[in-house]
Design a protein around this motif. Structure first.
Motif, short mmCIF file in Angstrom:
data_model
loop_
_atom_site.label_atom_id
_atom_site.label_comp_id
_atom_site.label_asym_id
_atom_site.label_seq_id
_atom_site.Cartn_x
_atom_site.Cartn_y
_atom_site.Cartn_z
N ILE A 2 0.85 -1.19 0.00
CA ILE A 2 0.00 0.00 0.00
C ILE A 2 0.89 1.24 0.00
CG2 ILE A 2 -1.68 1.32 1.31
CD1 ILE A 2 -2.82 -1.29 2.31
N THR A 3 0.58 2.18 -0.91
CA THR A 3 1.34 3.43 -0.99
C THR A 3 0.38 4.61 -0.98
OG1 THR A 3 1.34 3.38 -3.41
CG2 THR A 3 3.21 2.37 -2.31
N LYS A 4 0.94 5.76 -0.61
CA LYS A 4 0.21 7.02 -0.64
C LYS A 4 0.83 7.86 -1.73
CE LYS A 4 -0.73 11.00 2.33
NZ LYS A 4 -0.54 11.54 3.70
N GLU A 5 0.02 8.30 -2.69
CA GLU A 5 0.52 9.09 -3.82
C GLU A 5 -0.17 10.45 -3.82
OE1 GLU A 5 -0.12 6.76 -7.34
OE2 GLU A 5 1.07 5.10 -6.59
N VAL A 24 -4.63 15.74 -5.61
CA VAL A 24 -5.28 14.49 -5.23
C VAL A 24 -4.30 13.66 -4.41
CG1 VAL A 24 -4.67 13.32 -7.38
CG2 VAL A 24 -6.57 12.46 -6.03
N THR A 25 -4.79 13.11 -3.31
CA THR A 25 -4.03 12.17 -2.49
C THR A 25 -4.73 10.82 -2.62
OG1 THR A 25 -3.42 13.91 -0.94
CG2 THR A 25 -3.19 11.63 -0.17
N SER A 26 -4.01 9.84 -3.15
CA SER A 26 -4.59 8.52 -3.38
C SER A 26 -3.88 7.46 -2.55
CB SER A 26 -4.48 8.13 -4.86
OG SER A 26 -5.17 9.04 -5.67
N VAL A 28 -3.08 3.63 -2.73
CA VAL A 28 -3.02 2.65 -3.81
C VAL A 28 -2.47 1.32 -3.29
CG1 VAL A 28 -2.05 2.19 -6.10
CG2 VAL A 28 -2.60 4.54 -5.45
N GLU A 29 -3.12 0.24 -3.69
CA GLU A 29 -2.65 -1.10 -3.35
C GLU A 29 -2.57 -1.93 -4.63
OE1 GLU A 29 -3.49 -4.69 -0.19
OE2 GLU A 29 -5.19 -3.49 -0.85
N ASP A 30 -1.37 -2.37 -4.94
CA ASP A 30 -1.13 -3.20 -6.13
C ASP A 30 -1.72 -2.58 -7.40
OD1 ASP A 30 0.19 -5.11 -4.58
OD2 ASP A 30 -1.71 -6.08 -4.07
N GLY A 31 -1.57 -1.26 -7.55
CA GLY A 31 -2.04 -0.56 -8.74
C GLY A 31 -3.50 -0.16 -8.71
N ALA A 32 -4.25 -0.59 -7.72
CA ALA A 32 -5.67 -0.24 -7.61
C ALA A 32 -5.84 0.88 -6.58
CB ALA A 32 -6.48 -1.45 -7.20
N ILE A 33 -6.57 1.92 -6.95
CA ILE A 33 -6.83 3.03 -6.04
C ILE A 33 -7.90 2.62 -5.04
CG2 ILE A 33 -7.64 5.40 -5.85
CD1 ILE A 33 -6.48 5.88 -8.67
N LEU A 34 -7.53 2.66 -3.76
CA LEU A 34 -8.47 2.31 -2.69
C LEU A 34 -9.31 3.50 -2.26
CD1 LEU A 34 -6.17 0.07 -0.47
CD2 LEU A 34 -7.76 -0.65 -2.27
N SER A 35 -8.68 4.68 -2.24
CA SER A 35 -9.39 5.90 -1.88
C SER A 35 -8.64 7.12 -2.39
CB SER A 35 -9.59 6.01 -0.36
OG SER A 35 -8.35 6.27 0.27
N SER A 36 -9.37 8.20 -2.57
CA SER A 36 -8.78 9.46 -3.02
C SER A 36 -9.44 10.61 -2.26
CB SER A 36 -9.00 9.68 -4.51
OG SER A 36 -8.32 8.71 -5.27
N THR A 37 -8.64 11.61 -1.92
CA THR A 37 -9.16 12.84 -1.35
C THR A 37 -8.57 14.00 -2.13
OG1 THR A 37 -7.39 12.94 0.29
CG2 THR A 37 -9.45 11.91 0.98
N TYR A 38 -9.27 15.13 -2.12
CA TYR A 38 -8.86 16.28 -2.91
C TYR A 38 -8.67 17.50 -2.03
CZ TYR A 38 -10.40 13.37 -6.76
OH TYR A 38 -10.55 12.33 -7.65
N HIS A 39 -7.72 18.34 -2.44
CA HIS A 39 -7.48 19.61 -1.77
C HIS A 39 -7.36 20.66 -2.87
CE1 HIS A 39 -5.97 22.57 1.04
NE2 HIS A 39 -5.01 22.84 0.18
N ARG A 40 -8.07 21.76 -2.70
CA ARG A 40 -8.04 22.82 -3.71
C ARG A 40 -7.38 24.07 -3.14
NH1 ARG A 40 -11.45 21.79 -8.10
NH2 ARG A 40 -12.79 19.99 -7.77
N THR A 41 -6.63 24.76 -4.01
CA THR A 41 -5.97 26.00 -3.66
C THR A 41 -6.17 26.96 -4.82
OG1 THR A 41 -4.27 24.75 -2.49
CG2 THR A 41 -3.76 27.03 -2.99
#
Length: 65
Positions: A2-5, A24-26, A28-41
């Protein structure tokens, strides 16, 4: 594994010169996105861009000239 991108996935320049940035902060586990969150500026014309990403500074330089 699992990684955080973190990446900028959208940069928009409005007609008045305001630059909108979406990051976007995703999780990722084995190439599949488990969750994503967004931050706007947003950056208004003439804003201090010292802490802004290089891509945003380059766009600001080109559009605010």
């Amino acid at each position: 594994m699992i990684t955080k991108e973190i990446a900028i996935d959208q940069i928009t320049v409005l007609e008045n010169g305001t630059i909108l940035v979406r990051e976007v902060t995703s999780i990722v586990e084995d190439g599949a996105i488990l969750s994503s969150t967004y931050h706007r500026t947003s950056y208004e014309v003439g804003s201090d861009l010292t802490d802004a990403p290089m891509r945003v500074r380059v766009i600001a330089e080109a559009t605010w000239a």
